[in-house]
Structure formats: structure tokens, C-alpha cells
Design a protein around this motif. Structure first.
Motif, PDB file in Angstrom:
ATOM      1  N   SER A 287      26.621  51.053  41.194  1.00 19.63           N
ATOM      2  CA  SER A 287      27.470  51.997  40.485  1.00 19.63           C
ATOM      3  C   SER A 287      27.464  51.707  38.999  1.00 19.63           C
ATOM      4  N   SER A 288      27.651  52.754  38.167  1.00 18.47           N
ATOM      5  CA  SER A 288      27.700  52.550  36.726  1.00 18.47           C
ATOM      6  C   SER A 288      29.079  52.101  36.265  1.00 18.47           C
ATOM      7  N   SER A 289      30.071  52.205  37.128  1.00 20.13           N
ATOM      8  CA  SER A 289      31.431  51.808  36.769  1.00 20.13           C
ATOM      9  C   SER A 289      31.839  50.567  37.540  1.00 20.13           C
ATOM     10  N   PHE A 290      32.789  49.838  36.978  1.00 11.63           N
ATOM     11  CA  PHE A 290      33.376  48.710  37.691  1.00 11.63           C
ATOM     12  C   PHE A 290      34.346  49.251  38.732  1.00 11.63           C
ATOM     13  N   GLU A 291      34.287  48.673  39.907  1.00 10.64           N
ATOM     14  CA  GLU A 291      35.146  49.118  40.998  1.00 10.64           C
ATOM     15  C   GLU A 291      36.489  48.405  41.001  1.00 10.64           C
ATOM     16  N   SER A 292      36.557  47.237  40.357  1.00 16.12           N
ATOM     17  CA  SER A 292      37.795  46.473  40.360  1.00 16.12           C
ATOM     18  C   SER A 292      37.806  45.528  39.168  1.00 16.12           C
ATOM     19  N   PHE A 293      38.979  45.004  38.843  1.00 16.37           N
ATOM     20  CA  PHE A 293      39.077  44.004  37.775  1.00 16.37           C
ATOM     21  C   PHE A 293      38.356  42.723  38.169  1.00 16.37           C
ATOM     22  N   ASP A 294      38.296  42.459  39.475  1.00 18.58           N
ATOM     23  CA  ASP A 294      37.566  41.264  39.934  1.00 18.58           C
ATOM     24  C   ASP A 294      36.082  41.360  39.589  1.00 18.58           C
ATOM     25  N   GLU A 295      35.518  42.561  39.636  1.00 20.44           N
ATOM     26  CA  GLU A 295      34.107  42.724  39.277  1.00 20.44           C
ATOM     27  C   GLU A 295      33.876  42.401  37.799  1.00 20.44           C
ATOM     28  N   ILE A 296      34.822  42.788  36.955  1.00 18.20           N
ATOM     29  CA  ILE A 296      34.698  42.430  35.539  1.00 18.20           C
ATOM     30  C   ILE A 296      34.804  40.924  35.396  1.00 18.20           C
ATOM     31  N   ARG A 297      35.722  40.329  36.108  1.00 22.51           N
ATOM     32  CA  ARG A 297      35.910  38.876  36.022  1.00 22.51           C
ATOM     33  C   ARG A 297      34.646  38.135  36.464  1.00 22.51           C
ATOM     34  N   ASP A 298      33.893  38.717  37.381  1.00 24.00           N
ATOM     35  CA  ASP A 298      32.671  38.073  37.859  1.00 24.00           C
ATOM     36  C   ASP A 298      31.615  37.920  36.765  1.00 24.00           C
ATOM     37  N   LEU A 299      31.731  38.718  35.688  1.00 25.05           N
ATOM     38  CA  LEU A 299      30.785  38.580  34.584  1.00 25.05           C
ATOM     39  C   LEU A 299      30.853  37.188  33.961  1.00 25.05           C
ATOM     40  N   TYR A 300      31.976  36.528  34.122  1.00 24.61           N
ATOM     41  CA  TYR A 300      32.178  35.224  33.492  1.00 24.61           C
ATOM     42  C   TYR A 300      32.084  34.081  34.503  1.00 24.61           C
ATOM     43  N   SER A 301      31.606  34.387  35.698  1.00 27.77           N
ATOM     44  CA  SER A 301      31.566  33.354  36.731  1.00 27.77           C
ATOM     45  C   SER A 301      30.154  33.147  37.229  1.00 27.77           C
ATOM     46  N   ASP A 302      29.964  32.121  38.042  1.00 23.52           N
ATOM     47  CA  ASP A 302      28.655  31.833  38.609  1.00 23.52           C
ATOM     48  C   ASP A 302      28.296  32.797  39.728  1.00 23.52           C
ATOM     49  N   ASN A 303      29.216  33.687  40.090  1.00 27.62           N
ATOM     50  CA  ASN A 303      28.914  34.678  41.119  1.00 27.62           C
ATOM     51  C   ASN A 303      28.006  35.782  40.590  1.00 27.62           C
ATOM     52  N   ARG A 304      27.883  35.819  39.264  1.00 25.56           N
ATOM     53  CA  ARG A 304      27.114  36.889  38.660  1.00 25.56           C
ATOM     54  C   ARG A 304      25.634  36.759  38.974  1.00 25.56           C
ATOM     55  N   SER A 305      24.985  37.862  39.256  1.00 28.06           N
ATOM     56  CA  SER A 305      23.544  37.843  39.493  1.00 28.06           C
ATOM     57  C   SER A 305      22.839  37.373  38.230  1.00 28.06           C
ATOM     58  N   GLN A 306      21.818  36.542  38.402  1.00 26.11           N
ATOM     59  CA  GLN A 306      21.113  35.955  37.264  1.00 26.11           C
ATOM     60  C   GLN A 306      19.902  36.804  36.871  1.00 26.11           C
ATOM     61  N   VAL A 307      19.623  36.777  35.574  1.00 22.43           N
ATOM     62  CA  VAL A 307      18.417  37.427  35.067  1.00 22.43           C
ATOM     63  C   VAL A 307      17.327  36.383  34.982  1.00 22.43           C
ATOM     64  N   MET A 308      16.245  36.584  35.684  1.00 24.06           N
ATOM     65  CA  MET A 308      15.188  35.590  35.652  1.00 24.06           C
ATOM     66  C   MET A 308      14.523  35.567  34.288  1.00 24.06           C
ATOM     67  N   ARG A 309      14.305  34.344  33.782  1.00 24.97           N
ATOM     68  CA  ARG A 309      13.700  34.182  32.459  1.00 24.97           C
ATOM     69  C   ARG A 309      12.320  34.831  32.390  1.00 24.97           C
ATOM     70  N   GLY A 310      11.536  34.742  33.445  1.00 24.25           N
ATOM     71  CA  GLY A 310      10.196  35.310  33.416  1.00 24.25           C
ATOM     72  C   GLY A 310      10.213  36.803  33.142  1.00 24.25           C
ATOM     73  N   THR A 311      11.121  37.531  33.823  1.00 19.17           N
ATOM     74  CA  THR A 311      11.216  38.966  33.620  1.00 19.17           C
ATOM     75  C   THR A 311      11.609  39.290  32.194  1.00 19.17           C
ATOM     76  N   LEU A 312      12.602  38.559  31.682  1.00 16.14           N
ATOM     77  CA  LEU A 312      13.064  38.784  30.318  1.00 16.14           C
ATOM     78  C   LEU A 312      11.954  38.479  29.318  1.00 16.14           C
ATOM     79  N   THR A 313      11.274  37.356  29.496  1.00 13.14           N
ATOM     80  CA  THR A 313      10.240  36.953  28.545  1.00 13.14           C
ATOM     81  C   THR A 313       9.115  37.979  28.497  1.00 13.14           C
ATOM     82  N   GLU A 314       8.682  38.475  29.664  1.00 16.77           N
ATOM     83  CA  GLU A 314       7.610  39.457  29.686  1.00 16.77           C
ATOM     84  C   GLU A 314       8.014  40.731  28.953  1.00 16.77           C
TER      85      GLU A 314
END
Length: 848
Positions: A287-314
């Protein structure tokens, strides 16, 4: 004389002097040659070697003239030898020893010329000379030296001794004039990175028409319709490709040091990763929107999906030059993008929703210079019938009438209405739903601000140039409370755009750049005012050039995140029409906004209205310290008003600022006349205040407050629903979900958070107010004593700030979020604070 002939003339002069010296045979030299010893300190760029013997240096006498050139005598050449390298904070530094043979009658060295025959540029930090009489002469260089095969001329550096033009030693008079001429250039041609030329241009590089009509932007500056401060001229056409240009031309003296360049590139890529990677839009959820305040809070936690360095570097390899990618690997160690927890939700996750915290941030947040005392009721401008809501607010005035409260200076307004309303119809077509807003607040007995009412206005599509308005009142529960929360979010979106475009970009970054250009063009580095101002200009031109490429350009990050979208810079131009240099002085600003009373008996000329206004109270202390330091400094170099009027460089500098740098304001009568010492000290104090404390107050708290989108959304995607509509039914079903859907979408919110983090970070080479990069920044002991006095006064302010923050009676010092106000704490680097990336002190300059 054009730049080519000027450079050739200077080079011929250097070459002729060297030929005369080198023609002297060894046997003709004195048996005991007069030798000046020295050290040269060079900082390395990652992966580039130092110059070693490929660089040579010659001295100019300040007191003894060469009879042929009428320039100071020139010493023999000395190559850089015996380089000794070390590492400091991960940066490689090489110190070279030199020996310079000169005639016994050479006189006092006052400048040197360095020739780089190496294949790479190098960053020259400093040089120090010691004469046989044990006189030590310092050169604070801090600039790039390019290969002579590119520049076609050697580079001159002057010592740290200051002279007004009329006091210049004979051997340096012509060098001083020629150096300034070469820095001005001839105003033509495309600049190469090794050119040291300062000139002005309008903002004609923000659009990208080849991408289509939606990327056309008006030229800012040079017209009545779109006035603007000037920027540094590059001579380059607007970018015609999709790459982010992190290497826009700025003169070598304005470029980042190698270490800062590496840090900035790494941080910039970190900030723009979500902007660059379409995949990032769905990192956590489809979804393009946050469904809950907990989802926003996850941006600052280790629960957040990681961006692989290889993809970013390429992805980055396609967008950023390979050399810059290499630099990033030296500075960035992160394997994924993760945000620290913003202070706004660290101790109390929901305090941001409270009215008291809403008012607190207008006095101690990141835009505390917009609120003002209400002068008349109803507020000026178009407003719906005030009688409808006057009675609604009077019961919140502690028994006072509106008139009585105003007479006691207790009603305030946060006004984002009349300047914004004409833009709304255009902005509304961009997928956002903005209002123009007015917010009234009441100063309670404990000095906290209680919101009274919010008026939101929008264009009425049924009638041209008409508007519809709604007034929202505070509520404690139910539907009215939820609607009030939506209204506060719209006010915060207005304030976010004003803060970023006006308080931050226009009032610090943009307005300072013409002062820098004029200083380099008209004030010799030997001029005392140049020496005073130089630390306050560090890195500003480069950070502004980067902003034109990444932040404020067509399709840039600010257009992506702010509700003003493609009209952002046009709005900035409209508000530049109101800008006055004299009103940027803090006391004048506070008095104008009715946050202080004019008080001739006060050292600052203003008496703050109430003590629990953290920005105003701390700011006046810092202002007074700067003003005292500037006055002390000018007293050492200017005896009286006539010495200011007769200073040819100062007069040319001030004329160029008014007539060229801020040329769209040239006919204004509020400019200081620059005929007295008072004019000079007021100008310099204001300029240093803008570059240091004002910028710190609006920049380094951004992540703490705006790093959490619900507290300071940058745009609202939904209007406040009206009863009887489908939107109102949707709102009633789940008010929190409606609020979240109104916020920026996931991609824009994440990009905004990343930007706030980068802008709030202090770089490792930052130099703070009351400090200099080297203790030998000027060869004048009286100045150093006055500067130490300045430093001591700032240390006293630090103690006062700590005491105020610990005073429980001063509720606005911490707010409900319990975060002490330290954005005007001069230097917090020596104190351990738990708040993390922000609040480290007041840097000398607009350097990020």
C-alpha cells in the motif's frame, strides 16, 4: 584586462623574477645564505597521492620591492621534500619541510606562490615559516591547488596578517590588486573546476525543459515578478541528463575538504536512496499509505525491511560518477537504511498530539520565527465573519475579552494565509489538498501557548478569486477532537513548507551567497573584514550548488515532499519581496513580530516579551555576544567613521552587495549607508548571526521534530471532510486511518525522513561559534585576546542555557516531549547528550 591576459601577466611576472634568481651562480651566493625554514601541510583525497617534489614554493617579500616588477622580492624556489604522513580521524595528512634561500635584505615574507606540477590537485591546509630571527609567519590556506597544466598560472597565498587597503605593505600592493582582479574574471565562458573566479548569476538552472513542459521553471532573479538573491555563476547550461550532479562548479576555495566531501556524498546517497530506487516504494508494504502508527514506528526499528547494498550500488552507478561512488566506499559503512528514533516520540509516543506541544513547537521548535503578536482582531486579510467565532474563543482567555488579551500582548498568530492563498488553486492540481491557515493562540499564565482557533481557507471553484473558510476549535474528545487533529496537521504542513523554503533555504542559504561572492571579489584575503567573515562562509557555496542539483530543482526532493510541489521556488521568490536585510537582525525581528519591546536601555535594544521563549531568549544572548565581538574587532582596525568611509574595498563590497548580489533590492531605502562604524558593525553582526545561529536554529532540530511525519507532515493528501459526504463517513468509521491516509504516502514520507536525518547531522570537521580551525588564524595578539573574550562569553551562555533547561518553571524549555532546547547552545561537542544526531552546537557557517 581579460582573465587570460591577466593570468599570463601574473605568470610572466613570476617567471621573470624566478629567471633573475636562478641565473645567479652558486659561487655568487653568500657563504652563509639567509634561509627561511617552513612546513607545508596537505590533506589527501582518497586514492590520490600527494605532490611531493612536483610542487614548489617561492616567497614574496612584503617590504622590499623588486625594482623591475614593483612587486615584492621573490625568493628562490623550494620543492616540497621529506613528507611525513599521518592519519587523523581517518584522513591522511602529509607535512612537508621546505628551505627557502633568500638575500639577507629580503625583508619580511608576506605571501608565497605555489606551483603544482603534479598530475592531481591537492588540498593545501596551511603553511608556516620561520625566519632566522625566529619570527613565525602563518598561512591559513584551506584550498585546493590544481595542476599548473590546467590553470596556466601559479597560486598565491597571503599570510594571516591583516591590512586595510591604505595600510598594505609596499611589496604586496600590486599583488593585492592583481589577485582581486583575477578573482572577478570577465563574466564569460564556462567555468572549469580549477578556475578561481567569482561572479553572479540568476537562478536559471532549476528547470529541465527537455523533460517536458511540467519541468519548466521560471528564472528567479532579475525581474520584478520573480526577484531573488544571486547565485554563483558557473557558465554551464542546465543539466540535460538524468544524473544527479554532485560536482557542480564552485571556486576551489569554496569546495569541501576531501573528508567532508566523502562524508557528504555518503550521507546524500543515504538520504536519496528511496528517491532513486523505485523498489523502495514497496519496501515494507504494497500500500502507498501507512495502515497504522505502528507501521510508521517500524521505520525506526530492526523490523524494517533492509535495502541490499548491491541493489543500491548498481542503481547509483548509473546516476553518479564513478569517482564519487569510490569516495562513498571510504565513508559509508551501513549495510541498510535504518533511521534512529526521533526525539519527538522517544519518551512519550503521543505527546505530539497534545495542544500544549503544538504551541511549544512554535516557540522552541524548528520554525520559531514565524509566530507573532496579534495586532488587530480580526487578523488582517480576508476572513469570514469574526463575530461567528469571537465568542467561541473568549471563554478560553482566562476571563479576558479579546481586546483585553491583545492589550496585554497575550494573543498570538501563526499566519500562513495571505501569501499562500494565491498559490492554492495551482497547487491543488498536484494531487494534494492544501489550505491557507491562520492559527490564534493565547499566552497562559505559565507562558505556554494554548491554541484558540484555526481558520483554514481554500479557493471556491464556483466563484473566481473567492474563497471558502472554516474555523476549527479545540476539543477534548469525540468527532470534534479528531477534526481538530486534522486541522492541526494542515497547519503543520503549511509551517513545514514555510520553514524549509523560507526560514531555512531563503533566509540563510540563499541570502548569504551574494555576500560570499562580493567578499571574495572585493575584499582581499588580507582585509580584516575578510578574515573576520571567512569562517562564516565555509562550504556554503558548495552546499547551495548541491541543493540546486538535488533539493530545489525541478523534480528534486523538496518538490517531491512539500505540498507546494513545482511551485516551491516560485513561492520562495514571492516571499523574497518581503525580505529586508536590516530586519534579519534578531532584535529588530523580535520587535517587528511583537515578541519583544524596543528598549534603548537594553544592550541588545530589545526586551523580550516573556522569558519562556527559548529561541528569543537564548538568541538574544548569542546575538549580544556576536555584536560585542564584532564591535571589539572593528575597534582594532577602524579608528573612526572616516576610516570606514575611506576604505575603498569596504565601499566597493557594500555597493556590489546592494546593486548586484541583491540587485533586485537595489532601490530599497533600508540598506545601511556604510558611512559609520555603527553601519559596519551592524552589517557584520547581522551577517554572522544569519550564517551561524539563525541557520543552526532552523536546521539542526529537523530530525528531532520532522523526522516523525505525523508531527510535521510536509503535505496533506486529503481535505478535512464535510458532513454529509462520503469522505465524512469514511472519517467517522476510523478517524486515525483517515489521518494516516491524509499524511504523505510511504515513499514520500520515507524520503522526507531521510532528508531530515542528513540535514540534521553535524559533519566531523565542523567548526563552532567561538572557535577557529587553527589557533593561528590571524597574526594579531589583540584580536586573539578579544576572540578569547568572545569564547568566554559563549561559555557563559552555555551555562545559562543548561540552567534554563533545568528550571521546571520554564515549561517551554522542554515541552511535553521532555527534550531540552539546545539549538542555540554554542558548542555541545564537549558534552555528552543523549539526543543523538542533533543539538551539537552552532556551526560558524551554513555548511549543510
Amino acid at each position: 584586462m581579460d582573465r587570460h591576459h591577466l593570468c599570463s601577466s601574473m605568470h610572466d611576472c613570476f617567471s621573470a623574477a624566478w629567471s633573475r634568481i636562478s641565473s645567479t651562480s652558486l659561487q655568487d651566493r653568500p657563504a652563509n645564505p639567509y634561509i627561511i625554514n617552513g612546513t607545508v601541510v596537505i590533506e589527501h583525497s582518497p586514492g590520490l597521492s600527494g605532490p611531493g617534489k612536483s610542487a614548489s614554493l617561492q616567497l614574496y617579500s612584503s617590504t622590499e620591492l623588486d625594482p623591475n616588477s614593483r612587486i615584492g622580492k621573490l625568493s628562490e624556489k623550494a620543492c616540497l621534500r621529506q613528507g611525513k604522513s599521518s592519519k587523523k580521524d581517518g584522513t591522511k595528512i602529509t607535512t612537508y619541510k621546505i628551505k627557502l634561500h633568500v638575500d639577507p635584505g629580503f625583508g619580511n615574507p608576506g605571501a608565497f606562490v605555489i606551483e603544482n606540477n603534479h598530475k592531481h590537485r591537492f588540498f593545501l591546509q596551511s603553511a608556516t615559516l620561520e625566519t632566522p630571527e625566529e619570527k613565525v609567519i602563518h598561512f591559513d590556506c584551506r584550498s585546493w591547488v590544481y595542476p599548473i597544466k590546467k590553470t596556466n598560472t601559479s597560486r598565491v597565498f597571503f599570510s594571516n596578517t591583516c591590512y586595510r587597503p591604505s595600510q598594505t605593505p609596499a611589496g604586496l600592493v600590486e599583488l593585492r590588486k592583481e589577485e582581486l582582479k583575477s578573482l572577478r574574471g570577465d563574466g564569460t565562458g564556462e567555468r572549469k573546476e580549477w578556475d578561481r573566479i567569482y561572479d553572479y548569476d540568476v537562478y536559471d538552472d532549476l528547470g529541465n525543459p527537455h523533460k517536458g513542459p511540467d519541468h519548466v521553471r521560471p528564472v528567479l532573479g532579475g525581474s520584478d515578478s520573480h526577484p531573488y538573491p544571486r547565485r554563483g555563476r558557473t557558465g554551464c547550461p542546465a543539466s540535460k541528463n538524468e544524473t544527479i550532479n554532485l560536482d557542480t562548479y564552485v571556486p576551489p576555495d569554496e569546495r569541501f575538504s576531501p573528508k567532508k566531501l566523502s562524508e557528504f556524498i555518503a550521507n546524500a546517497i543515504q538520504a536519496t536512496a528511496h528517491f532513486l530506487l523505485p523498489e523502495a516504494k514497496s519496501l515494507s508494504h504494497d500500500s502507498s499509505s501507512f495502515e497504522s502508527f505502528d507501521e510508521i514506528r517500524d521505520l525506526y526499528s530492526d523490523n524494517r525491511s533492509q535495502v541490499m547494498r548491491g541493489t543500491l550500488t548498481e542503481k547509483m552507478k548509473k546516476l553518479v560518477p564513478a569517482e564519487l561512488i569510490k569516495q562513498v566506499t571510504h565513508a559509508s559503512k551501513e549495510d541498510h537504511i535504518k533511521f534512529p528514533l526521533p526525539q519527538i516520540i522517544r519518551d512519550n509516543e503521543w505527546a505530539w498530539r497534545e495542544d500544549e506541544e503544538f504551541g511549544h513547537q512554535m516557540l522552541a521548535g524548528i520554525n520559531p520565527m514565524r509566530i507573532q503578536g496579534l495586532e488587530e482582531f480580526p487578523p488582517r486579510g480576508r476572513l469570514q465573519d469574526s463575530s461567528i467565532w469571537k465568542s467561541d474563543i473568549e471563554h478560553n482567555l482566562d476571563g479576558l475579552s479579546v481586546e483585553q488579551a491583545m492589550n496585554q500582548w497575550r494573543i498570538f498568530i501563526l499566519d500562513h494565509h495571505d501569501y499562500l492563498f494565491p498559490f492554492l488553486e495551482k497547487i491543488n492540481s498536484g494531487g494534494v489538498s492544501p489550505y491557507a491557515s491562520r492559527t490564534l493562540l493565547f499566552l497562559r499564565n505559565d507562558a505556554t501557548l494554548k491554541p484558540l482557533a484555526i481558520e483554514l481557507s481554500y479557493p471556491d471553484s464556483s466563484y473566481s478569486n473567492e474563497m471558502r473558510s472554516g474555523v476549527f476549535l479545540p476539543a477534548k474528545e469525540g468527532t470534534d477532537r479528531a477534526l481538530w487533529q486534522l486541522a492541526k496537521a494542515h497547519v503543520a504542513a503549511n509551517d513545514s513548507a514555510y520553514h524549509q523554503l523560507i526560514s531555512h533555504w531563503l533566509h540563510t542559504h540563499a541570502v548569504v551567497e551574494p555576500f560570499i561572492i562580493a567578499t571574495r571579489r572585493q575584499l582581499s584575503v588580507m582585509h580584516p573584514v575578510h578574515r573576520l567573515l571567512d569562517p562564516h562562509f565555509k562550504d556554503t557555496m558548495q552546499i547551495n550548488a548541491l541543493a540546486r542539483s538535488i533539493l530545489i530543482n525541478s523534480g528534486g526532493i523538496l518538490e517531491k515532499t512539500l505540498f507546494t510541489g513545482k511551485y516551491s521556488m516560485e513561492l520562495s521568490s514571492e516571499l523574497y519581496k518581503e525580505w529586508r536585510f536590516d530586519e534579519q537582525a534578531l532584535p529588530s525581528d523580535l520587535v517587528k513580530r511583537r515578541m519583544a519591546l524596543e528598549d534603548p536601555e537594553s544592550p541588545t535594544g530589545a526586551q523580550i516579551l516573556f522569558q519562556d521563549y527559548p529561541y528569543g531568549l537564548d538568541g538574544l544572548d548569542v546575538w549580544l555576544a556576536i555584536d560585542t565581538w564584532v564591535t571589539d574587532f572593528c575597534d582594532l582596525f577602524y579608528e573612526d567613521d572616516d576610516s570606514v568611509k575611506s576604505d575603498t574595498e569596504i565601499q566597493a563590497w557594500w555597493s556590489e552587495i546592494q546593486n548586484v548580489g541583491h540587485g533586485d533590492k537595489r532601490n530599497e531605502t533600508w540598506w545601511y549607508q556604510m558611512t559609520t562604524k555603527t553601519d559596519l558593525t551592524k552589517t557584520l553582526t547581522t551577517l554572522i548571526w544569519i550564517s551561524s545561529a539563525l541557520h543552526a536554529s532552523v536546521n539542526f532540530g529537523q530530525y528531532a521534530y520532522a523526522g516523525y511525519p505525523p508531527n510535521r507532515p510536509t503535505q496533506c493528501r486529503k481535505c478535512i471532510p464535510e458532513e454529509g459526504t462520503m469522505e465524512f463517513a469514511e472519517f467517522l468509521k476510523d478517524p486515525d486511518k483517515y489521518f494516516l491516509n491524509m499524511l504523505p504516502d510511504r515513499f514520500e514520507a520515507t524520503l522526507g525522513i531521510a532528508l531530515m536525518e542528513v540535514l540534521s547531522r553535524h559533519t566531523s570537521d565542523e567548526v563552532y561559534l567561538g572557535q577557529r580551525a587553527t589557533s593561528e588564524w590571524i597574526d594579531n595578539n589583540e584580536v586573539k585576546q578579544k576572540f578569547e573574550k568572545f569564547n568566554e562569553s559563549l561559555q557563559e551562555i552555555e551555562k545559562q542555557v543548561m540552567e534554563r533547561n533545568q528550571d521546571s518553571k520554564l515549561k517551554n524549555r522542554r515541552g511535553l516531549i521532555k527534550m531540552p532546547y539546545r539549538l542555540l547552545y554554542p558548542d555541545a561537542t564537549k558534552v555528552e547528550f543523549r539526543e543523538g544526531i542533533t543539538g551539537k552546537g552552532i556551526p560558524n557557517s551554513v555548511s549543510i
